[in-house]
Design a protein around this motif. Sequence first.
Motif, PDB file in Angstrom:
ATOM      1  N   GLY A  54       0.710  -1.193  -0.051  1.00  0.00           N
ATOM      2  CA  GLY A  54       0.136   0.235  -0.045  1.00  0.00           C
ATOM      3  C   GLY A  54       0.806   1.264   0.149  1.00  0.00           C
ATOM      4  N   PHE A  55       1.862   1.213   0.759  1.00  0.00           N
ATOM      5  CA  PHE A  55       3.021   2.378   0.819  1.00  0.00           C
ATOM      6  C   PHE A  55       3.499   2.694  -0.634  1.00  0.00           C
ATOM      7  CE2 PHE A  55       3.577   2.441   5.819  1.00  0.00           C
ATOM      8  CZ  PHE A  55       2.695   3.578   5.891  1.00  0.00           C
ATOM      9  N   VAL A  56       3.966   1.482  -1.231  1.00  0.00           N
ATOM     10  CA  VAL A  56       4.498   1.580  -2.676  1.00  0.00           C
ATOM     11  C   VAL A  56       3.481   2.217  -3.685  1.00  0.00           C
ATOM     12  CG1 VAL A  56       5.457   0.363  -4.528  1.00  0.00           C
ATOM     13  CG2 VAL A  56       6.252  -0.392  -2.399  1.00  0.00           C
ATOM     14  N   HIS A  57       2.223   1.600  -3.442  1.00  0.00           N
ATOM     15  CA  HIS A  57       1.184   2.425  -4.393  1.00  0.00           C
ATOM     16  C   HIS A  57       1.061   3.718  -3.987  1.00  0.00           C
ATOM     17  CE1 HIS A  57       0.786  -1.330  -6.330  1.00  0.00           C
ATOM     18  NE2 HIS A  57       0.000  -1.945  -5.182  1.00  0.00           N
ATOM     19  N   LEU A  58       0.744   4.198  -2.846  1.00  0.00           N
ATOM     20  CA  LEU A  58       0.778   5.628  -2.596  1.00  0.00           C
ATOM     21  C   LEU A  58       1.952   6.598  -2.742  1.00  0.00           C
ATOM     22  CD1 LEU A  58      -1.142   7.644  -1.072  1.00  0.00           C
ATOM     23  CD2 LEU A  58      -0.200   7.132   0.938  1.00  0.00           C
ATOM     24  N   HIS A  59       3.035   6.135  -2.743  1.00  0.00           N
ATOM     25  CA  HIS A  59       4.324   6.754  -3.094  1.00  0.00           C
ATOM     26  C   HIS A  59       4.331   6.895  -4.510  1.00  0.00           C
ATOM     27  CE1 HIS A  59       8.449   7.794  -2.118  1.00  0.00           C
ATOM     28  NE2 HIS A  59       8.850   7.269  -2.935  1.00  0.00           N
ATOM     29  N   ASN A  60       4.136   5.851  -5.241  1.00  0.00           N
ATOM     30  CA  ASN A  60       3.883   5.943  -6.847  1.00  0.00           C
ATOM     31  C   ASN A  60       2.767   7.083  -7.187  1.00  0.00           C
ATOM     32  OD1 ASN A  60       4.582   5.102  -9.516  1.00  0.00           O
ATOM     33  ND2 ASN A  60       2.476   4.591  -9.430  1.00  0.00           N
ATOM     34  N   LEU A  61       1.646   7.072  -6.500  1.00  0.00           N
ATOM     35  CA  LEU A  61       0.630   7.952  -6.962  1.00  0.00           C
ATOM     36  C   LEU A  61       1.019   9.348  -6.527  1.00  0.00           C
ATOM     37  CD1 LEU A  61      -2.260   8.479  -7.760  1.00  0.00           C
ATOM     38  CD2 LEU A  61      -2.917   8.392  -5.361  1.00  0.00           C
ATOM     39  N   LEU A  62       1.852   9.657  -5.357  1.00  0.00           N
ATOM     40  CA  LEU A  62       2.231  10.921  -5.289  1.00  0.00           C
ATOM     41  C   LEU A  62       3.291  11.323  -6.019  1.00  0.00           C
ATOM     42  CD1 LEU A  62       1.959  10.802  -1.403  1.00  0.00           C
ATOM     43  CD2 LEU A  62       0.562  12.018  -2.819  1.00  0.00           C
ATOM     44  N   ARG A  63       3.999  10.362  -6.571  1.00  0.00           N
ATOM     45  CA  ARG A  63       4.991  10.924  -7.548  1.00  0.00           C
ATOM     46  C   ARG A  63       4.718  11.862  -8.677  1.00  0.00           C
ATOM     47  NH1 ARG A  63       8.020   6.392 -11.520  1.00  0.00           N
ATOM     48  NH2 ARG A  63       5.811   5.463 -11.070  1.00  0.00           N
ATOM     49  N   TRP A  64       3.346  11.320  -9.339  1.00  0.00           N
ATOM     50  CA  TRP A  64       2.687  11.853 -10.384  1.00  0.00           C
ATOM     51  C   TRP A  64       2.055  13.196  -9.825  1.00  0.00           C
ATOM     52  CZ3 TRP A  64       3.705  10.174 -14.674  1.00  0.00           C
ATOM     53  CH2 TRP A  64       4.617   8.926 -14.795  1.00  0.00           C
ATOM     54  N   VAL A  65       1.486  13.394  -8.593  1.00  0.00           N
ATOM     55  CA  VAL A  65       1.018  14.703  -7.917  1.00  0.00           C
ATOM     56  C   VAL A  65       2.214  15.529  -8.053  1.00  0.00           C
ATOM     57  CG1 VAL A  65       0.182  15.703  -6.017  1.00  0.00           C
ATOM     58  CG2 VAL A  65      -1.026  13.567  -6.798  1.00  0.00           C
ATOM     59  N   ILE A  66       3.322  15.197  -7.808  1.00  0.00           N
ATOM     60  CA  ILE A  66       4.492  15.827  -7.488  1.00  0.00           C
ATOM     61  C   ILE A  66       4.773  16.568  -8.767  1.00  0.00           C
ATOM     62  CG2 ILE A  66       6.773  16.333  -6.915  1.00  0.00           C
ATOM     63  CD1 ILE A  66       6.167  14.184  -4.559  1.00  0.00           C
ATOM     64  N   LEU A  67       4.945  15.591  -9.831  1.00  0.00           N
ATOM     65  CA  LEU A  67       5.485  15.839 -11.154  1.00  0.00           C
ATOM     66  C   LEU A  67       4.432  17.035 -11.951  1.00  0.00           C
ATOM     67  CD1 LEU A  67       7.115  12.619 -12.306  1.00  0.00           C
ATOM     68  CD2 LEU A  67       8.198  14.624 -11.672  1.00  0.00           C
ATOM     69  N   ILE A  68       3.165  16.710 -11.601  1.00  0.00           N
ATOM     70  CA  ILE A  68       2.238  17.673 -12.246  1.00  0.00           C
ATOM     71  C   ILE A  68       2.323  19.130 -11.529  1.00  0.00           C
ATOM     72  CG2 ILE A  68      -0.289  17.989 -12.491  1.00  0.00           C
ATOM     73  CD1 ILE A  68      -0.449  15.078 -12.737  1.00  0.00           C
ATOM     74  N   LEU A  69       2.431  19.002 -10.209  1.00  0.00           N
ATOM     75  CA  LEU A  69       2.515  20.350  -9.338  1.00  0.00           C
ATOM     76  C   LEU A  69       3.804  20.944  -9.626  1.00  0.00           C
ATOM     77  CD1 LEU A  69       0.929  19.509  -5.816  1.00  0.00           C
ATOM     78  CD2 LEU A  69       0.067  20.824  -7.694  1.00  0.00           C
ATOM     79  N   LEU A  70       4.910  20.168  -9.933  1.00  0.00           N
ATOM     80  CA  LEU A  70       6.193  20.846 -10.365  1.00  0.00           C
ATOM     81  C   LEU A  70       6.048  21.587 -11.623  1.00  0.00           C
ATOM     82  CD1 LEU A  70       9.131  18.661  -9.281  1.00  0.00           C
ATOM     83  CD2 LEU A  70       9.121  21.074  -9.222  1.00  0.00           C
ATOM     84  N   LEU A  71       5.535  20.999 -12.662  1.00  0.00           N
ATOM     85  CA  LEU A  71       5.186  21.521 -13.918  1.00  0.00           C
ATOM     86  C   LEU A  71       4.251  22.642 -14.054  1.00  0.00           C
ATOM     87  CD1 LEU A  71       4.938  18.329 -16.221  1.00  0.00           C
ATOM     88  CD2 LEU A  71       6.799  19.931 -16.084  1.00  0.00           C
ATOM     89  N   VAL A  72       3.248  22.739 -13.156  1.00  0.00           N
ATOM     90  CA  VAL A  72       2.455  23.839 -12.936  1.00  0.00           C
ATOM     91  C   VAL A  72       3.279  25.263 -12.335  1.00  0.00           C
ATOM     92  CG1 VAL A  72       0.504  24.704 -11.801  1.00  0.00           C
ATOM     93  CG2 VAL A  72       0.381  22.601 -12.978  1.00  0.00           C
ATOM     94  N   ALA A  73       3.819  24.623 -11.146  1.00  0.00           N
ATOM     95  CA  ALA A  73       4.519  25.878 -10.620  1.00  0.00           C
ATOM     96  C   ALA A  73       5.786  26.250 -11.598  1.00  0.00           C
ATOM     97  CB  ALA A  73       5.211  25.185  -9.142  1.00  0.00           C
TER      98      ALA A  73
END
Length: 156
Positions: A4-23
């Motif tokens: 579960g931690f692996v999946h959540l960690h992976n999902l948050l990777r995409w959130v970070i990458l998208i927010l980084l691009l927006v910022a």
Amino acid sequence: MYTGFVHLHNLLRWVILILLLVAIFRHFSGMNAKREFNSGDKKVDLFLMIAAHITLLIGLVQWTIGPWGLQNILGVGMGEVMKSKVYRFWAIEHITGMIIGIALITVARGSFRKPISDERKHKRALTLLVIALIVIFISIPWPFRGEIARPLFPGM
């Protein structure tokens, strides 16, 4: 629980990458248009920092209890970890790169507090976030990375 931690960690990777691009886009356009450093910029940076710190905490739990971090170092020894490309990536390189990237995101978030012009605030944040994006991108186990590769969406 570890899965579960692996999946959540992976999902948050995409959130970070998208927010980084927006910022990055917001700071680039703010710098070029000489726009003031507004609350929208602050909110995007804040959400990016929060997502990055939560991902870091989850990653530290994985590194501590999972098979690839501390447990691997304790099991085979640091010498063997450093000799193996896969062991070294998971025990040392991935976590180090991500900590550096998250530190850069955190420092970029504080740019608005400096008593400098808004254009310089945008430029400073932009520079730090682009470097963070590069460091994070290099530290991700993309599917094309051979032995250290992970799927884009594990478990799906």
